[in-house]
Scaffold this active site. Structure first.
Site, PDB file in Angstrom:
ATOM      1  N   ARG A 168     -46.655  56.918 130.894  1.00 18.37           N
ATOM      2  CA  ARG A 168     -47.585  55.791 131.108  1.00 18.37           C
ATOM      3  C   ARG A 168     -48.319  55.408 129.815  1.00 18.37           C
ATOM      4  O   ARG A 168     -49.493  55.018 129.853  1.00 18.37           O
ATOM      5  CB  ARG A 168     -48.610  56.130 132.198  1.00 18.37           C
ATOM      6  CG  ARG A 168     -48.041  56.357 133.572  1.00 18.37           C
ATOM      7  CD  ARG A 168     -47.370  55.115 134.135  1.00 18.37           C
ATOM      8  NE  ARG A 168     -47.100  55.251 135.541  1.00 18.37           N
ATOM      9  CZ  ARG A 168     -45.968  55.758 136.050  1.00 18.37           C
ATOM     10  NH1 ARG A 168     -45.000  56.143 135.251  1.00 18.37           N
ATOM     11  NH2 ARG A 168     -45.796  55.838 137.364  1.00 18.37           N
ATOM     12  N   SER A 242     -50.929  53.666 141.659  1.00 16.78           N
ATOM     13  CA  SER A 242     -51.640  54.918 141.323  1.00 16.78           C
ATOM     14  C   SER A 242     -52.857  54.587 140.471  1.00 16.78           C
ATOM     15  O   SER A 242     -52.722  53.958 139.423  1.00 16.78           O
ATOM     16  CB  SER A 242     -50.741  55.851 140.515  1.00 16.78           C
ATOM     17  OG  SER A 242     -49.577  56.160 141.223  1.00 16.78           O
ATOM     18  N   GLU A 338     -55.410  55.525 135.370  1.00 14.14           N
ATOM     19  CA  GLU A 338     -54.164  54.902 134.917  1.00 14.14           C
ATOM     20  C   GLU A 338     -54.317  53.381 134.841  1.00 14.14           C
ATOM     21  O   GLU A 338     -53.675  52.712 134.046  1.00 14.14           O
ATOM     22  CB  GLU A 338     -53.039  55.290 135.892  1.00 14.14           C
ATOM     23  CG  GLU A 338     -51.636  55.113 135.350  1.00 14.14           C
ATOM     24  CD  GLU A 338     -50.867  54.047 136.080  1.00 14.14           C
ATOM     25  OE1 GLU A 338     -50.544  53.034 135.444  1.00 14.14           O
ATOM     26  OE2 GLU A 338     -50.596  54.218 137.284  1.00 14.14           O
TER      27      GLU A 338
HETATM   28  P1  FAD Z   1     -50.997  43.267 134.371  1.00 17.30           P
HETATM   29  O1  FAD Z   1     -51.778  44.024 135.408  1.00 17.30           O
HETATM   30  O2  FAD Z   1     -51.098  41.803 134.389  1.00 17.30           O
HETATM   31  O3  FAD Z   1     -51.401  43.818 132.933  1.00 17.30           O
HETATM   32  C1  FAD Z   1     -51.486  45.198 132.668  1.00 17.30           C
HETATM   33  C2  FAD Z   1     -51.949  45.402 131.220  1.00 17.30           C
HETATM   34  O4  FAD Z   1     -50.945  44.931 130.335  1.00 17.30           O
HETATM   35  C3  FAD Z   1     -53.203  44.589 130.880  1.00 17.30           C
HETATM   36  O5  FAD Z   1     -53.937  45.343 129.950  1.00 17.30           O
HETATM   37  C4  FAD Z   1     -52.651  43.330 130.237  1.00 17.30           C
HETATM   38  O6  FAD Z   1     -53.560  42.730 129.336  1.00 17.30           O
HETATM   39  C5  FAD Z   1     -51.434  43.869 129.521  1.00 17.30           C
HETATM   40  N1  FAD Z   1     -50.344  42.896 129.416  1.00 17.30           N
HETATM   41  C6  FAD Z   1     -49.664  42.326 130.447  1.00 17.30           C
HETATM   42  N2  FAD Z   1     -48.684  41.539 129.970  1.00 17.30           N
HETATM   43  C7  FAD Z   1     -48.777  41.591 128.625  1.00 17.30           C
HETATM   44  C8  FAD Z   1     -48.032  40.972 127.563  1.00 17.30           C
HETATM   45  N3  FAD Z   1     -47.016  40.138 127.799  1.00 17.30           N
HETATM   46  N4  FAD Z   1     -48.396  41.254 126.297  1.00 17.30           N
HETATM   47  C9  FAD Z   1     -49.414  42.088 126.026  1.00 17.30           C
HETATM   48  N5  FAD Z   1     -50.145  42.683 126.984  1.00 17.30           N
HETATM   49  C10 FAD Z   1     -49.820  42.450 128.263  1.00 17.30           C
HETATM   50  N6  FAD Z   1     -46.407  51.273 137.915  1.00 17.30           N
HETATM   51  C11 FAD Z   1     -45.441  52.179 137.598  1.00 17.30           C
HETATM   52  O7  FAD Z   1     -45.236  52.495 136.410  1.00 17.30           O
HETATM   53  N7  FAD Z   1     -44.673  52.762 138.560  1.00 17.30           N
HETATM   54  C12 FAD Z   1     -44.822  52.477 139.875  1.00 17.30           C
HETATM   55  O8  FAD Z   1     -44.105  53.012 140.711  1.00 17.30           O
HETATM   56  C13 FAD Z   1     -45.830  51.524 140.235  1.00 17.30           C
HETATM   57  N8  FAD Z   1     -46.037  51.211 141.538  1.00 17.30           N
HETATM   58  C14 FAD Z   1     -47.005  50.306 141.871  1.00 17.30           C
HETATM   59  C15 FAD Z   1     -47.187  49.987 143.225  1.00 17.30           C
HETATM   60  C16 FAD Z   1     -48.139  49.070 143.600  1.00 17.30           C
HETATM   61  C17 FAD Z   1     -48.301  48.738 145.076  1.00 17.30           C
HETATM   62  C18 FAD Z   1     -48.922  48.419 142.618  1.00 17.30           C
HETATM   63  C19 FAD Z   1     -49.940  47.391 143.018  1.00 17.30           C
HETATM   64  C20 FAD Z   1     -48.777  48.751 141.276  1.00 17.30           C
HETATM   65  C21 FAD Z   1     -47.802  49.693 140.896  1.00 17.30           C
HETATM   66  N9  FAD Z   1     -47.608  50.051 139.542  1.00 17.30           N
HETATM   67  C22 FAD Z   1     -46.611  50.941 139.209  1.00 17.30           C
HETATM   68  C23 FAD Z   1     -48.471  49.490 138.483  1.00 17.30           C
HETATM   69  C24 FAD Z   1     -48.000  48.112 137.969  1.00 17.30           C
HETATM   70  O9  FAD Z   1     -47.125  47.500 138.865  1.00 17.30           O
HETATM   71  C25 FAD Z   1     -47.304  48.227 136.599  1.00 17.30           C
HETATM   72  O10 FAD Z   1     -48.173  48.797 135.658  1.00 17.30           O
HETATM   73  C26 FAD Z   1     -46.848  46.857 136.072  1.00 17.30           C
HETATM   74  O11 FAD Z   1     -46.028  47.039 134.947  1.00 17.30           O
HETATM   75  C27 FAD Z   1     -48.011  45.944 135.720  1.00 17.30           C
HETATM   76  O12 FAD Z   1     -47.470  44.656 135.454  1.00 17.30           O
HETATM   77  P2  FAD Z   1     -48.373  43.357 135.484  1.00 17.30           P
HETATM   78  O13 FAD Z   1     -47.549  42.236 134.975  1.00 17.30           O
HETATM   79  O14 FAD Z   1     -48.973  43.169 136.822  1.00 17.30           O
HETATM   80  O15 FAD Z   1     -49.484  43.749 134.420  1.00 17.30           O
HETATM   81  N1  EPU Z   2     -49.024  64.187 147.417  1.00 12.99           N
HETATM   82  C1  EPU Z   2     -49.936  64.735 148.291  1.00 12.99           C
HETATM   83  N2  EPU Z   2     -50.838  63.894 148.868  1.00 12.99           N
HETATM   84  C2  EPU Z   2     -50.880  62.572 148.625  1.00 12.99           C
HETATM   85  C3  EPU Z   2     -49.957  62.024 147.716  1.00 12.99           C
HETATM   86  C4  EPU Z   2     -49.034  62.860 147.120  1.00 12.99           C
HETATM   87  O1  EPU Z   2     -49.930  65.935 148.552  1.00 12.99           O
HETATM   88  O2  EPU Z   2     -51.741  61.898 149.197  1.00 12.99           O
HETATM   89  C5  EPU Z   2     -48.005  65.073 146.823  1.00 12.99           C
HETATM   90  C6  EPU Z   2     -46.780  65.218 147.740  1.00 12.99           C
HETATM   91  O3  EPU Z   2     -46.342  66.546 147.699  1.00 12.99           O
HETATM   92  C7  EPU Z   2     -45.750  64.336 147.073  1.00 12.99           C
HETATM   93  C8  EPU Z   2     -46.128  64.451 145.597  1.00 12.99           C
HETATM   94  O4  EPU Z   2     -47.546  64.562 145.600  1.00 12.99           O
HETATM   95  O5  EPU Z   2     -44.454  64.796 147.323  1.00 12.99           O
HETATM   96  C9  EPU Z   2     -45.687  63.271 144.761  1.00 12.99           C
HETATM   97  O6  EPU Z   2     -46.061  62.062 145.419  1.00 12.99           O
HETATM   98  P1  EPU Z   2     -45.246  60.705 145.174  1.00 12.99           P
HETATM   99  O7  EPU Z   2     -43.791  60.965 145.272  1.00 12.99           O
HETATM  100  O8  EPU Z   2     -45.825  59.662 146.060  1.00 12.99           O
HETATM  101  O9  EPU Z   2     -45.504  60.376 143.674  1.00 12.99           O
HETATM  102  P2  EPU Z   2     -46.817  60.417 142.777  1.00 12.99           P
HETATM  103  O10 EPU Z   2     -46.676  61.533 141.802  1.00 12.99           O
HETATM  104  O11 EPU Z   2     -48.032  60.405 143.631  1.00 12.99           O
HETATM  105  C10 EPU Z   2     -45.807  58.926 140.905  1.00 12.99           C
HETATM  106  C11 EPU Z   2     -46.170  57.691 140.155  1.00 12.99           C
HETATM  107  C12 EPU Z   2     -45.876  56.460 140.995  1.00 12.99           C
HETATM  108  C13 EPU Z   2     -44.383  56.437 141.313  1.00 12.99           C
HETATM  109  C14 EPU Z   2     -44.031  57.701 142.079  1.00 12.99           C
HETATM  110  C15 EPU Z   2     -42.559  57.832 142.350  1.00 12.99           C
HETATM  111  C16 EPU Z   2     -47.949  58.284 138.619  1.00 12.99           C
HETATM  112  C17 EPU Z   2     -49.381  58.177 138.285  1.00 12.99           C
HETATM  113  N3  EPU Z   2     -47.567  57.724 139.771  1.00 12.99           N
HETATM  114  O12 EPU Z   2     -46.678  59.016 142.017  1.00 12.99           O
HETATM  115  O13 EPU Z   2     -46.196  55.315 140.220  1.00 12.99           O
HETATM  116  O14 EPU Z   2     -44.055  55.318 142.097  1.00 12.99           O
HETATM  117  O15 EPU Z   2     -44.428  58.867 141.293  1.00 12.99           O
HETATM  118  O16 EPU Z   2     -41.889  58.162 141.182  1.00 12.99           O
HETATM  119  O17 EPU Z   2     -47.173  58.840 137.849  1.00 12.99           O
HETATM  120  C18 EPU Z   2     -47.981  53.798 139.703  1.00 12.99           C
HETATM  121  O18 EPU Z   2     -47.874  54.162 138.525  1.00 12.99           O
HETATM  122  O19 EPU Z   2     -48.783  52.918 140.057  1.00 12.99           O
HETATM  123  C19 EPU Z   2     -47.133  54.417 140.726  1.00 12.99           C
HETATM  124  C20 EPU Z   2     -47.221  54.105 142.020  1.00 12.99           C
END
Ligand code: FAD
Ligand code: EPU
Length: 342
Positions: A168, A242, A338
């Protein structure tokens, strides 16, 4: 390119925070971006007008009105730029919706992005924090990107080494924070992709779906099923995924926790380090499903903080600080946010 004044950002961030941007514009070309930056220079007070680049707004928490210029990236287009015997090179402009790029690759049978299905947001933010999910990180498929140097007013190319990707993390979140605007990203995808189904739940879901011969479409569908079963849909409940990172700790710290809680969820990184599941730590502190007013900790995924409707950025931020303090008291581990706090 038109600059609007006092625009509500509610529909531009997935937490649904109703803050206002003093100036707001969208850009769909490099010329429009330069025009907007020209506006910024002309309207700076004592040389300063804060700037924020916005993609899908899915990784930000706005805690107050933005007293500057918000630029919404709307650079569109996806193309195959190069092909060699082993790889295809796909270049996507920064304003493309991330999942649309994933869909484009799956429909053309280019493997590599399927594990990153349904991550909200746009292409331009994908390298910012090296997005990751289900055993794959952006760095695994990254080739290069082009970014606009705000001060020098030139476009520069960054290779994978220059981006300094980590968990990240990237150079754009650290050393070059606020200095570049990412314009496009090129991904290098292996023609004969290796299916990445090690992440426990994927195989279980593929089996439940009754899949015998796995394709990248099946993997994508399995991941979409897993994600939608536990992550709140931002269109229904405000959130930014997250809220905290999974903390990396020493073997010693892990061992101390494990002795008291043998069910601790952890992943060994190397001989000396472990990564702990922050969701587990937060749940063990009793926060899962907690709600105070409209700010809460999601009932199915404790790592996700939510806005049930009228919570303010400050409410979510205060809740996050309470969670950090309680996890530190119980486990001696300090969680790191994050989400970008603005
Ligand atoms: P924004 O929120 O618009 O911007 C994020 C940051 O990047 C800000 O600081 C912004 O200024 C900067 N930025 C954006 N675009 C540019 C650009 N073109 N140039 C320079 N700076 C820029 N993330 C994961 O890694 N894994 C996941 O599994 C994951 N699951 C998610 C699930 C949900 C339900 C939600 C709501 C979020 C999740 N995220 C996850 C977080 C998010 O989706 C990612 O971080 C995504 O890449 C953000 O994209 P955005 O375009 O919305 O960025
Ligand atoms: N867990 C719990 N309780 C909870 C949630 C999770 O005990 O309420 C434990 C469970 O054992 C579960 C484990 O944590 O199996 C891992 O949970 P999960 O698979 O949901 O993944 P995570 O580690 O919580 C990360 C990323 C997610 C990404 C998933 C899948 C980070 C900060 N988050 O979550 O990314 O989608 O793995 O790879 O690394 C995001 O960045 O916004 C995001 C959603």
């Amino acid at each position: 390119m038109q600059v609007h004044q006092n625009i509500s950002l509610k529909k531009y961030n997935t937490f649904g925070m109703a803050v206002t941007a003093k100036h707001f514009a969208s850009f769909g070309s490099l010329d429009e971006l330069e025009e907007a930056l020209h506006f910024r220079r002309d309207n700076a007070i004592k040389g300063i007008l804060p700037l924020m680049i916005l993609g899908g707004g899915s990784n930000v928490l706005f805690t107050k009105d933005f007293d500057g210029l918000v630029l919404k990236n709307e650079l569109l287009g996806i193309e195959l730029t190069k092909e060699d015997p082993d790889y295809v090179y796909i270049k996507a402009n920064a304003g493309e919706v991330w999942h649309n790029l994933v869909e484009y690759c799956i429909s053309n049978n280019y493997p590599g992005l399927e594990n990153l299905s349904l991550i909200p947001g746009n292409v331009g933010a994908s390298p910012m924090q090296n997005i990751g999910a289900y055993g794959v990180e952006l760095k695994d498929v990254f080739y290069e990107l082009e970014a606009y140097n705000i001060e020098e007013r030139v476009v520069e190319t960054f290779s994978i080494d220059e981006c300094n990707f980590g968990y990240r993390e990237s150079v754009f979140k650290n050393k070059y924070k606020g200095k570049y605007i990412i314009l496009n990203v090129t991904y290098r995808l292996r023609k004969k992709g290796v299916f990445n189904t090690q992440y426990g739940a994927i195989n279980v879901e593929l089996e439940r779906m009754g899949i015998k011969e796995v394709t990248i479409r099946h993997i994508s569908n399995a991941i979409i099923n897993i994600r939608t079963s536990k992550l709140p849909n931002p269109k229904v409940i405000g959130n930014a995924g997250s809220f905290f990172k999974n903390p990396q700790v020493s073997k010693f710290t892990w061992h101390v926790i494990w002795e008291q809680y043998p069910d601790v969820v952890a992943h060994q990184l190397d001989d000396m380090n472990y990564k702990l599941a922050a969701g587990w730590l937060i749940e063990k502190c009793g926060w899962k499903g907690f709600r105070k007013g409209d700010a809460g900790c999601h009932e199915k995924q404790a790592l996700v903080l939510v806005n049930y409707g009228t919570a303010k950025g400050e409410d979510i931020l205060n809740l996050s600080d309470e969670i950090i303090a309680s996890v530190e008291r119980k486990f001696g581990v300090k969680l790191e946010k994050e989400v970008n706090i603005v």
